[in-house]
Design a protein around this motif. Structure first.
Motif, PDB file in Angstrom:
ATOM      1  N   UNK A 187       1.348  15.456  -3.417  1.00 13.08           N
ATOM      2  CA  UNK A 187       2.795  15.350  -3.277  1.00 13.08           C
ATOM      3  C   UNK A 187       3.248  15.053  -1.867  1.00 13.08           C
ATOM      4  N   UNK A 188       2.543  15.587  -0.877  1.00 15.92           N
ATOM      5  CA  UNK A 188       2.946  15.340   0.509  1.00 15.92           C
ATOM      6  C   UNK A 188       2.759  13.880   0.884  1.00 15.92           C
ATOM      7  N   UNK A 189       1.664  13.292   0.414  1.00 14.02           N
ATOM      8  CA  UNK A 189       1.414  11.879   0.690  1.00 14.02           C
ATOM      9  C   UNK A 189       2.492  11.022   0.044  1.00 14.02           C
ATOM     10  N   UNK A 190       2.798  11.314  -1.222  1.00 12.42           N
ATOM     11  CA  UNK A 190       3.814  10.540  -1.937  1.00 12.42           C
ATOM     12  C   UNK A 190       5.163  10.639  -1.246  1.00 12.42           C
ATOM     13  N   UNK A 191       5.541  11.831  -0.817  1.00 12.38           N
ATOM     14  CA  UNK A 191       6.833  12.047  -0.157  1.00 12.38           C
ATOM     15  C   UNK A 191       6.894  11.303   1.175  1.00 12.38           C
ATOM     16  N   UNK A 193       0.824  -1.207   0.000  1.00  7.89           N
ATOM     17  CA  UNK A 193       0.000   0.000   0.000  1.00  7.89           C
ATOM     18  C   UNK A 193       0.859   1.258   0.000  1.00  7.89           C
ATOM     19  N   UNK A 194       1.992   1.220   0.697  1.00  5.90           N
ATOM     20  CA  UNK A 194       2.895   2.374   0.714  1.00  5.90           C
ATOM     21  C   UNK A 194       3.518   2.596  -0.661  1.00  5.90           C
ATOM     22  N   UNK A 195       3.905   1.511  -1.319  1.00  6.36           N
ATOM     23  CA  UNK A 195       4.473   1.642  -2.659  1.00  6.36           C
ATOM     24  C   UNK A 195       3.467   2.235  -3.632  1.00  6.36           C
ATOM     25  N   UNK A 196       2.215   1.857  -3.487  1.00  9.19           N
ATOM     26  CA  UNK A 196       1.174   2.405  -4.372  1.00  9.19           C
ATOM     27  C   UNK A 196       1.057   3.911  -4.214  1.00  9.19           C
ATOM     28  N   UNK A 197       1.364   4.404  -3.008  1.00 15.76           N
ATOM     29  CA  UNK A 197       1.271   5.846  -2.760  1.00 15.76           C
ATOM     30  C   UNK A 197       2.426   6.625  -3.373  1.00 15.76           C
ATOM     31  N   UNK A 198       3.435   5.955  -3.902  1.00 21.68           N
ATOM     32  CA  UNK A 198       4.517   6.663  -4.592  1.00 21.68           C
ATOM     33  C   UNK A 198       3.963   7.504  -5.735  1.00 21.68           C
ATOM     34  N   UNK A 199       2.846   7.058  -6.300  1.00 28.99           N
ATOM     35  CA  UNK A 199       2.225   7.808  -7.393  1.00 28.99           C
ATOM     36  C   UNK A 199       1.025   8.610  -6.951  1.00 28.99           C
ATOM     37  N   UNK A 200       0.908   8.881  -5.650  1.00 27.24           N
ATOM     38  CA  UNK A 200      -0.250   9.616  -5.148  1.00 27.24           C
ATOM     39  C   UNK A 200      -0.311  11.019  -5.751  1.00 27.24           C
ATOM     40  N   UNK A 201      -1.507  11.482  -6.151  1.00 26.49           N
ATOM     41  CA  UNK A 201      -1.609  12.832  -6.721  1.00 26.49           C
ATOM     42  C   UNK A 201      -1.269  13.936  -5.724  1.00 26.49           C
ATOM     43  N   UNK A 247       9.410   8.141   2.294  1.00 34.64           N
ATOM     44  CA  UNK A 247      10.262   8.216   3.475  1.00 34.64           C
ATOM     45  C   UNK A 247      10.098   6.976   4.345  1.00 34.64           C
ATOM     46  N   UNK A 248       8.857   6.536   4.545  1.00 40.12           N
ATOM     47  CA  UNK A 248       8.617   5.351   5.368  1.00 40.12           C
ATOM     48  C   UNK A 248       9.237   4.118   4.721  1.00 40.12           C
ATOM     49  N   UNK A 249       9.080   3.990   3.397  1.00 39.97           N
ATOM     50  CA  UNK A 249       9.665   2.842   2.695  1.00 39.97           C
ATOM     51  C   UNK A 249      11.192   2.877   2.800  1.00 39.97           C
ATOM     52  N   UNK A 250      11.797   4.058   2.661  1.00 39.79           N
ATOM     53  CA  UNK A 250      13.254   4.162   2.793  1.00 39.79           C
ATOM     54  C   UNK A 250      13.714   3.739   4.184  1.00 39.79           C
ATOM     55  N   UNK A 251      12.905   4.025   5.196  1.00 42.65           N
ATOM     56  CA  UNK A 251      13.267   3.641   6.551  1.00 42.65           C
ATOM     57  C   UNK A 251      13.159   2.136   6.774  1.00 42.65           C
TER      58      UNK A 251
END
Length: 350
Positions: free
Chosen positions: A51-55, A41-49, A59-63
Motif C-alpha cells: 500500500x505504501x508503494x501504491x500511495x 512504470x508509476x501507473x503500474x504501481x497503482x496496483x502494487x500489493x 502522489x508522484x503521478x498527481x504532481x
C-alpha cells in the motif's frame, strides 16, 4: 551513436523488493519533476500489493498534473481494471470533476445513492467548525434564503470529508475557494444545519451579510443561529436570531477585535456560566484590554461555549449520531462564492 542508459530510479520501480520500489518512487518525487519517461512504470504501481508503494506512486503521478491526465483517462476507459480505482482518485485530485467522464460521474452518483440507503447521521467533524442552525426541515427553502445552488446528495461521511478539507485551506495557486460549498444536513431532531467556512458569523468580510441572512431565516422559520467552534481551543462565536431580530452576537477567539462583534444582552447560558465562576452578571463584554484575572478566566471559559449554547438553543453538531432523529437527505451545495470562483479539487471518501 550510443544508447542513453536507463534511469536507475525508473528501473528500480519494478524491483521485487517493495522497500526498493518505495525508495525509487521517493527518489523520483524528490526531483523537480518525475519525468514522463517514468509514467508507465508509476501507473503500474497503482496496483502494487504494498500500500505504501501504491500511495507514493499515485502522489508522484498527481504532481505531474495535466501531463498525466490522458494516461489516467485511458485507464478509466480501457483498464486494466486493477488500476481503475486509483486512476479515478488521481484524476479527482489533479483537476476534480471536470476531468471525469460522464460515465465516471454517473458511477459516483450511483454509489452515493447506494450508500445513502444505509446512511446514518454522524457528528460534524472539522478542526474549525462553522455552521448555521435553522428550526424545522425546509431544506429547499433554507437554501433559497441563503442563495445556495446546485444541491447534490451526499453521505454524512462524504459531507464531513469535504467540510474538513475545505476549512484546512489551500495554497494561493490552488483553484477554487474553500468558501465555495457547504454541507446541508437533513432535518436533525427538528433542526437543519448548514456547515462550512462560508457560515462564519464573525468573518471580517461576510459577518454582516450572514447576520442579515440569519435575520431573514428567523423571520421565516422563527429561530436561526450561526456558530463557530475551534476544536483545539481556538475560540467560539455565536449569533442568535429570533423572529427577525438578532438577540445576541458574541465572539471570543483571542482576536483584538472580538469585542466589536458584540450585540444584544448575554444569553441565559452565558449568565449561568459566569455565575458558576463567581463573576459579575451583567458585564461589559465590549472591553477586552487590560483584563483582570477574573475576566481572563471568563475569556478562556468562553473559548469553548459554542457547543453548550448550541445544545441548549438548538442542536450540538458534534453530538449528532445514529441515535439522532433524521428526516431527509444530506446535500452539498454551492455558495455564491462557489458559483463565482469554483470549489477546490480533491478526492473524498463516500
Amino acid at each position: 551513436m550510443t544508447d542513453t542508459p536507463p534511469d536507475p530510479c525508473t528501473a528500480a520501480l519494478s524491483h521485487p523488493d517493495p522497500a526498493v520500489r518505495e525508495q525509487a518512487v521517493r527518489a523520483l518525487r524528490s526531483r523537480d519533476a518525475a519525468g514522463m519517461d517514468a509514467l508507465p512504470a508509476l501507473l503500474a504501481l497503482f496496483g502494487d500489493p504494498d500500500g505504501r508503494v501504491a500511495c507514493q506512486a499515485r502522489t508522484v503521478v498527481e504532481e505531474l498534473g495535466a501531463r498525466a491526465v490522458p494516461a489516467l483517462q485511458r485507464i478509466r476507459r480501457s483498464g486494466p481494471g486493477r488500476l481503475r480505482s486509483a486512476a479515478l482518485t488521481a484524476l479527482a485530485e489533479i483537476g476534480g470533476e471536470p476531468l471525469l467522464s460522464a460515465r465516471d460521474m454517473a458511477a459516483v452518483e450511483r454509489l452515493v445513492r447506494i450508500k445513502l440507503t444505509a446512511d446514518r447521521p454522524q457528528p460534524l467533524n472539522a478542526c474549525w467548525l462553522y455552521w448555521i442552525a435553522v428550526a424545522g426541515g425546509d431544506q429547499p427553502g433554507i437554501m433559497r434564503v441563503l442563495g445556495l445552488t446546485e444541491p447534490r446528495p451526499v453521505t454524512f461521511e462524504l459531507g464531513n470529508a469535504i467540510l474538513d478539507a475545505d476549512v484546512h485551506g489551500f495554497g494561493d495557486d490552488e483553484p477554487g475557494s474553500p468558501l465555495g460549498r457547504v454541507f446541508v444536513t437533513p432535518e436533525l431532531d427538528g433542526w437543519t444545519l448548514v456547515a462550512g467556512a462560508w457560515c462564519d458569523p464573525c468573518d471580517a468580510e461576510r459577518g454582516e451579510e450572514l447576520r442579515e441572512r440569519c435575520i431573514e431565516l428567523s423571520a421565516r422559520y422563527g429561530r436561526a443561529q450561526a456558530y463557530y467552534f475551534g476544536a483545539q481551543n481556538d475560540g467560539s462565536a455565536w449569533l442568535v436570531a429570533e423572529n427577525g431580530t438578532v438577540v445576541r452576537r458574541y465572539q471570543e477567539a483571542g482576536d483584538a477585535d472580538d469585542g466589536l462583534w458584540t450585540l444584544g444582552e448575554p444569553l441565559e447560558y452565558e449568565r449561568a456560566r459566569r455565575a458558576g465562576l463567581g463573576l459579575p452578571v451583567p458585564w461589559d463584554d465590549t472591553v477586552r484590554e487590560d483584563l483582570d484575572d477574573a475576566e481572563d478566566e471568563w475569556r478562556w471559559e468562553a473559548f469553548d461555549l459554542a457547543r453548550g449554547i448550541a445544545a441548549t438553543l438548538s442542536i450540538d453538531p458534534l453530538a449528532i449520531g445514529p441515535h439522532t432523529p433524521v428526516r431527509g437527505t444530506p446535500m452539498i451545495a454551492l455558495t455564491p462564492v462557489g458559483v463565482a470562483e469554483g470549489v477546490p479539487r480533491g478526492a473524498y471518501a463516500i
